[in-house]
Design a protein around this motif. Structure first.
Motif, mmCIF file in Angstrom:
data_model
loop_
_atom_site.group_PDB
_atom_site.id
_atom_site.type_symbol
_atom_site.label_atom_id
_atom_site.label_comp_id
_atom_site.label_asym_id
_atom_site.label_seq_id
_atom_site.Cartn_x
_atom_site.Cartn_y
_atom_site.Cartn_z
ATOM 1 N N GLU A 130 -11.393 1.281 3.220
ATOM 2 C CA GLU A 130 -10.943 1.586 4.569
ATOM 3 C C GLU A 130 -12.129 2.042 5.422
ATOM 4 O O GLU A 130 -12.765 3.057 5.131
ATOM 5 N N HIS A 174 1.856 5.392 -0.681
ATOM 6 C CA HIS A 174 1.676 6.829 -0.825
ATOM 7 C C HIS A 174 2.968 7.365 -1.426
ATOM 8 O O HIS A 174 4.004 6.708 -1.390
ATOM 9 N N ARG A 231 -2.644 -5.922 8.005
ATOM 10 C CA ARG A 231 -1.823 -4.862 7.432
ATOM 11 C C ARG A 231 -0.883 -4.320 8.486
ATOM 12 O O ARG A 231 -1.311 -4.018 9.596
ATOM 13 N N HIS A 290 0.870 -1.179 0.000
ATOM 14 C CA HIS A 290 0.000 0.000 0.000
ATOM 15 C C HIS A 290 0.903 1.225 0.000
ATOM 16 O O HIS A 290 1.664 1.457 0.935
ATOM 17 N N GLU A 345 3.388 3.319 7.856
ATOM 18 C CA GLU A 345 2.245 4.220 7.806
ATOM 19 C C GLU A 345 1.404 4.086 9.065
ATOM 20 O O GLU A 345 0.880 5.075 9.569
ATOM 21 N N SER A 390 -2.770 4.614 -2.573
ATOM 22 C CA SER A 390 -3.708 5.358 -1.721
ATOM 23 C C SER A 390 -4.490 6.378 -2.546
ATOM 24 O O SER A 390 -3.975 6.980 -3.472
HETATM 25 ZN ZN LIG Z 1 -2.676 4.941 3.315
#
Ligand SMILES: [Zn+2]
Ligand SMILES: [Zn+2]
Ligand SMILES: [Zn+2]
Ligand SMILES: [Zn+2]
Lengths: 312, 312, 312, 312
Positions: free
Chosen positions: B173, B51, B256, B49, B260, B85
């Motif tokens: 999410e 960013h 997860r 995941h 982050e 993201s």
């Molecule tokens: Zn994120």
């Protein structure tokens, strides 16, 4: 949660979600709001949760001038606790929203414990273009898929600080589990003092749904976070209103009804008035062995400052 | 929820909450992000995941030009699924936020299922004025008490419609129970198709807290709302990371980890890298009898379009 | 659990716990049992859960000769479903206990899903030595701290096998969470076929308590274990009777009332008859928007063999 | 529940369910029981839950003469707390069952909080007629579908009264939600004093199942019933052993492992010893950031009388 003996019924008389088109019973003139509030109190509501509306077209208003005409009349005609909304606009700032509370210094006012989507746009599909009574209504409803009900941590702190001198008890409206955690955070930094009063809200699109399982879960989360430091009430939006109120009362909680939360008295049948909803839930609750709190008992349970210390 | 055999580990490599001052291990240059992502995959993460950040000062970026330098390198070095993201900014519009996903057409991207307060301002108190590595950091953290993570129903619809041609699987999410109801609403109007993939998120200030009870409740609410139509994973923020991931894996869920979500490897001890967190949770999960999914198995479980159909 | 439209009210007319001393309204002669059963049906009960008692002194009986006098009268006077207890003795063998069901081949009979303590000895303290109407009562009540309600896996299998040719639908009485697992085990080995009918029982000393939280938990455990293969009803013992029945009806469940389960009509006030309890819960349930099932609807919901296929 | 810092590991060394045929590692001679107990303590168990067995054939025994040979050896070799079972027979009276506790006056003994089916007959199908090592085993296992684990309220009271002079802390074994209510009833009539120690047991056929949801529910029910007056531990039977122990430790609870509860070290692989299970769960728990309690810390947490006040 400390056990209490009596059930407090709050009536939320008009709110800011429903529009005049949706029910002829929804009050928006000063007279109608005053009269329905008084009748709701006579039917058994010991707290009146009040919004104002523009008396011309029923649109939501947070202007103190739209509260002034009915507050004294309600005070004169009933001993019920007056509770002013601070959530009556989805576009104005928190300072604008708390202006009525700052102006009138009521015994109680609402305090929303988090930001969230707050949508009722599916309601727009129930009406044709010609059905709407007033111009503003259609867009207001149809565009609510863009709504954010804004209550940042800074907003909450600002509202709490500004209103602190007024010794107002907050109705902490919690629409989801996270709002309880937000409230705990705010208590830990000293914004609110025990006993706090939590309104668990179920069934708003954007918040937690109206299942009984959710009520149980919200309550036990509050038990864990707040122990004996809180009192609680339940508001089921729409069709869940009477059902969740009944369950809440059987769990030892207080309840909120009123046309702000549901326009109906039973499935598919519009309520004729706020008082009709109050009378119905009172009948059920008493049938199940609970007793309804008087305004005086509500003041004691919630530790309110008293009806003589308001500014209206 | 249909039972699955393997546990998918997602690693969220850098995110947009933590700042460079908080940990030297937090990657923000193109090289660091690429390298840590690859190492996380080697350690057992089958989904990355991602960013982007400004490589000069580590501030969050949703500029595709800040993704371009590392995406191909990651693709070349690992078979792991790339998940971009769409929540990487609290100020920009949804169109800006989905721009990277639109540009690179990854197999997966995140999709946040509601608006909420999203605050980490208490972290600011841990640092003195001279401690901050970069100018932007202090205000970014300290002012997060004003944050609203904006994801209105209209935003969600717009993102879903825009990205529909790309056949991207969303990591939905969900930070609170209401977000599950929002997701259900969106499925009912046809925005997403089964099997959906839900990331339950616990411990963000503004969302639901990090207790195991909450995990159980979120999962059973999802069971009720989605039946067999969903797959799920758990993200515990901060100190709850390893604990909730372990519990989730024992309940048949995916997990997860990554910098982050938490900067730590154990109480009070900063993680040296994303890979270190992946290796740790993998060790625990395998010790408890679960097997970690390969990227191929993750693709099958989540019904992904395949690593050859991305635009990078 | 598949949703159903109507609420089935079961009335448990006399049972085996309460004794004549405790309430003059408790029926134990053939005439009284017949009459109260018929009146309960007229008031809205579509299922009559029946025990027999010795008509001389009111002590519990599982002798078919004590059922024979009232069963045909009830059948003649009402279309309600007859449901015979198989749990009417804490000392006799399972073969003795199922004898009435074997003899009269009713549409339904109870089937208890596990062994447990089953005590009501604290009730003995309410009466002085001279208060008891009959000799057997005091010891029966006071010694119930020694009671084990015996329902081993072998007992259950034996009862199921013996009664299989009669095509009787069981009211699976579950007093605790483990009983649901026992029932699942029995279904997995083929003893019972869907749709099964579960009576959740709350508030017996020895079983799970009468809190709403427990009702929610029992139901969701059943949802997980049985999916759409079950129908359900709720029985709250003693003071929890009306409250849990109301909550259950609002959750889509069926309800059981009657003097077997509680002798009261409201706090501290003895019920005058079974019919009075039925009428009260019916009034509340209808007030909250539910409709009460007719016997015909109950037969359809529970997939019963029909009132013409009984042996009385 | 008051928070505690350290995790107490109890090891249940041999029990009365499993039979020698099922695992060569199951200890039943005096030597084996002593040695495995001591090694379990060395591996990290601070409490040793002990049953005796007939040293010739491994059948369960409640004869003090079968405890006498190993108790002093264990005491000499380790500082761990000795906890004697009072549930070691499904056929003998409560007086026989508490005889070892009465004779040896240990710091702790088990106390089962309700009657229930207690079956493991499905295990019999895993073995052919020639597989059994000893004559008694097959019938013992195959006929357990007739078992009732008998613990009436009167039994519990009798055991509590008889053992009261010994100042023994009870391990209150609760196999279902109702057992917590039974325990509450017993506390209310003064049988036990705070802090009580509850062993939540999951996965026995006859009791509540091994899902994490059940653990959460049992704990929160205990929170409601006992507030700060209890300490707790979790025992997952069979395949749920390590998983539930891990989850419990992350929730702040204590844990129980050992060959009484599961013969396995991982899926399909028999454990070589009790110590191997202790070492494994200790490794996982420490990896997740918890610390294991020493015997001294366990004594403090549970408020025990001390290892010098036993009669062996
Ligand atoms: Zn994120
Ligand atoms: Zn309002
Ligand atoms: Zn009965
Ligand atoms: Zn044992």
């Amino acid at each position: 949660m400390a056990r209490q003996k009596k059930t407090i019924i709050t009536c939320a008389v008009t709110g800011a979600i429903h529009t005049p088109t949706m029910s002829d019973a929804l009050p928006y003139t000063y007279d109608d709001i005053a009269q329905q509030a008084v009748e709701a109190a006579e039917a058994g509501a010991s707290i009146l949760h009040l919004h104002a509306r523009n008396p011309e077209n029923g649109s939501p208003s947070v202007d103190p001038n739209d509260f002034a005409p009915f507050l004294p009349r309600i005070k004169q005609a009933t001993g019920a606790v007056v509770n002013l909304s601070t959530g009556g606009s989805l576009t104005l700032s928190i300072q604008d929203r708390i202006n009525p509370a700052k102006t009138f210094s009521p015994e109680m006012c609402s305090m929303n414990m988090g930001s969230m989507n707050f949508s009722f746009h599916p309601l727009a599909n129930r009406y044709g273009d010609d059905d709407w009574k007033f111009d503003w209504e259609k867009d207001y409803v149809a565009n609510s898929d863009q709504n954010i009900f804004r209550n940042t941590f800074r907003d909450i702190r600002e509202a709490a600080k500004t209103l602190a001198p007024h010794d107002i008890k907050f109705e902490h409206e919690c629409y989801d589990v996270g709002h309880l955690y937000n409230l705990k955070f705010c208590m830990d930094i000293g914004l609110f003092k025990a006993p706090i009063f939590i309104q668990f809200i179920f069934g708003i699109l954007g918040g937690i749904g109206p299942e009984a399982d959710n009520l149980i879960f919200m309550k036990r989360t509050a038990d864990r976070l707040f122990g004996d430091d809180y009192r609680w009430s339940v508001l089921g939006a729409g069709g869940a209103q009477m059902s969740l109120a009944t369950t809440a009362s059987q769990m030892g909680g207080n309840i909120r009804v009123g046309l702000e939360d549901s326009l109906f008295i039973s499935r598919g049948k519009l309520a004729e008035s706020n008082a009709q909803q109050v009378a119905k839930i009172r009948r059920i609750v008493e049938d199940l062995g609970s007793q309804v709190a008087t305004p005086g008992e509500a003041r004691e349970i919630l530790d309110l400052k008293g009806g003589d210390r308001v500014a209206f």
